[in-house]
Design a protein around this motif. Structure first.
Motif, PDB file in Angstrom:
ATOM      1  N   THR A  11      43.256  52.949  38.065  1.00  0.00           N
ATOM      2  CA  THR A  11      43.575  54.282  37.547  1.00  0.00           C
ATOM      3  C   THR A  11      44.734  54.190  36.557  1.00  0.00           C
ATOM      4  OG1 THR A  11      42.765  55.351  39.548  1.00  0.00           O
ATOM      5  CG2 THR A  11      44.288  56.624  38.183  1.00  0.00           C
ATOM      6  N   ALA A  12      45.748  53.399  36.893  1.00  0.00           N
ATOM      7  CA  ALA A  12      46.890  53.219  35.986  1.00  0.00           C
ATOM      8  C   ALA A  12      46.450  52.573  34.676  1.00  0.00           C
ATOM      9  CB  ALA A  12      47.970  52.387  36.663  1.00  0.00           C
ATOM     10  N   LEU A  13      45.550  51.592  34.761  1.00  0.00           N
ATOM     11  CA  LEU A  13      45.042  50.944  33.555  1.00  0.00           C
ATOM     12  C   LEU A  13      44.291  51.940  32.685  1.00  0.00           C
ATOM     13  CD1 LEU A  13      44.374  48.517  31.749  1.00  0.00           C
ATOM     14  CD2 LEU A  13      42.429  48.058  33.266  1.00  0.00           C
ATOM     15  N   ARG A  14      43.437  52.754  33.301  1.00  0.00           N
ATOM     16  CA  ARG A  14      42.680  53.746  32.527  1.00  0.00           C
ATOM     17  C   ARG A  14      43.617  54.741  31.851  1.00  0.00           C
ATOM     18  NH1 ARG A  14      39.788  57.093  35.213  1.00  0.00           N
ATOM     19  NH2 ARG A  14      40.493  56.635  37.305  1.00  0.00           N
ATOM     20  N   LYS A  15      44.660  55.157  32.567  1.00  0.00           N
ATOM     21  CA  LYS A  15      45.636  56.088  31.977  1.00  0.00           C
ATOM     22  C   LYS A  15      46.358  55.436  30.796  1.00  0.00           C
ATOM     23  CE  LYS A  15      46.432  58.968  36.014  1.00  0.00           C
ATOM     24  NZ  LYS A  15      47.393  59.417  37.031  1.00  0.00           N
ATOM     25  N   LEU A  16      46.697  54.166  30.938  1.00  0.00           N
ATOM     26  CA  LEU A  16      47.350  53.429  29.853  1.00  0.00           C
ATOM     27  C   LEU A  16      46.440  53.378  28.629  1.00  0.00           C
ATOM     28  CD1 LEU A  16      49.564  51.327  28.787  1.00  0.00           C
ATOM     29  CD2 LEU A  16      47.950  49.618  29.600  1.00  0.00           C
ATOM     30  N   LEU A  17      45.180  53.020  28.821  1.00  0.00           N
ATOM     31  CA  LEU A  17      44.251  52.916  27.695  1.00  0.00           C
ATOM     32  C   LEU A  17      44.040  54.266  27.016  1.00  0.00           C
ATOM     33  CD1 LEU A  17      41.601  50.514  29.261  1.00  0.00           C
ATOM     34  CD2 LEU A  17      43.375  49.938  27.585  1.00  0.00           C
ATOM     35  N   THR A  18      43.916  55.317  27.812  1.00  0.00           N
ATOM     36  CA  THR A  18      43.732  56.657  27.252  1.00  0.00           C
ATOM     37  C   THR A  18      44.977  57.090  26.483  1.00  0.00           C
ATOM     38  OG1 THR A  18      42.236  57.230  29.057  1.00  0.00           O
ATOM     39  CG2 THR A  18      43.161  59.055  27.805  1.00  0.00           C
ATOM     40  N   ALA A  19      46.158  56.845  27.061  1.00  0.00           N
ATOM     41  CA  ALA A  19      47.409  57.213  26.386  1.00  0.00           C
ATOM     42  C   ALA A  19      47.570  56.447  25.077  1.00  0.00           C
ATOM     43  CB  ALA A  19      48.592  56.951  27.318  1.00  0.00           C
ATOM     44  N   GLN A  20      47.232  55.157  25.087  1.00  0.00           N
ATOM     45  CA  GLN A  20      47.334  54.339  23.866  1.00  0.00           C
ATOM     46  C   GLN A  20      46.423  54.907  22.777  1.00  0.00           C
ATOM     47  OE1 GLN A  20      48.819  51.338  22.900  1.00  0.00           O
ATOM     48  NE2 GLN A  20      49.986  50.936  24.740  1.00  0.00           N
ATOM     49  N   ARG A  21      45.214  55.315  23.173  1.00  0.00           N
ATOM     50  CA  ARG A  21      44.275  55.873  22.193  1.00  0.00           C
ATOM     51  C   ARG A  21      44.813  57.173  21.616  1.00  0.00           C
ATOM     52  NH1 ARG A  21      40.869  59.858  22.383  1.00  0.00           N
ATOM     53  NH2 ARG A  21      40.734  60.016  24.651  1.00  0.00           N
ATOM     54  N   ARG A  22      45.325  58.027  22.474  1.00  0.00           N
ATOM     55  CA  ARG A  22      45.855  59.321  22.015  1.00  0.00           C
ATOM     56  C   ARG A  22      47.105  59.152  21.163  1.00  0.00           C
ATOM     57  NH1 ARG A  22      44.653  62.496  27.652  1.00  0.00           N
ATOM     58  NH2 ARG A  22      42.453  62.930  27.195  1.00  0.00           N
ATOM     59  N   GLU A  23      47.982  58.224  21.560  1.00  0.00           N
ATOM     60  CA  GLU A  23      49.191  57.957  20.763  1.00  0.00           C
ATOM     61  C   GLU A  23      48.827  57.458  19.372  1.00  0.00           C
ATOM     62  OE1 GLU A  23      51.811  55.348  22.941  1.00  0.00           O
ATOM     63  OE2 GLU A  23      51.891  56.749  24.627  1.00  0.00           O
TER      64      GLU A  23
END
Length: 102
Positions: free
Chosen positions: A20-32
């Motif tokens: 879950t933490a990895l998915r949040k990181l990937l999503t945040a990186q994409r949005r940033e």
């Protein structure tokens, strides 16, 4: 010869806290990076549904896919992987074993 960590309580689910933490990181990186799922998918040469499934936890990335995914996001896959490994709480009594010879 590499080492393999084995532990009987290791979760094999894409719904673990670590995943879950990895998915949040990937999503945040994409949005940033101000990328849409479609734009990221185009960089990856994949359909938009691939990115959506990764972000929703329906699709797991292997290490090669992770490296490509991070590169497409403009990130450093080695640094991101190192940070994730440091963040994971490995079991204290994990046994190191030698990888089998091929």
């Amino acid at each position: 010869m590499g080492c393999i960590l084995r532990h009987p309580e290791v979760q094999k689910t894409i719904h673990s806290d670590e995943h879950t933490a990895l998915r949040k990181l990937l999503t945040a990186q994409r949005r940033e990076g101000e990328l849409t799922q479609s734009a990221l998918a185009e960089r990856l040469g994949m359909p938009q549904s691939f990115v959506s499934k990764v972000e929703r936890g329906e699709r797991r990335l292997d290490v090669i896919e992770f490296a490509r995914y991070m590169s497409a996001l403009g990130g450093d896959p080695v640094q991101a992987f190192s940070e994730m490994v440091r963040a994971i709480k490995l079991p204290a009594n994990a046994k190191k074993t030698t990888a089998p010879k091929r």
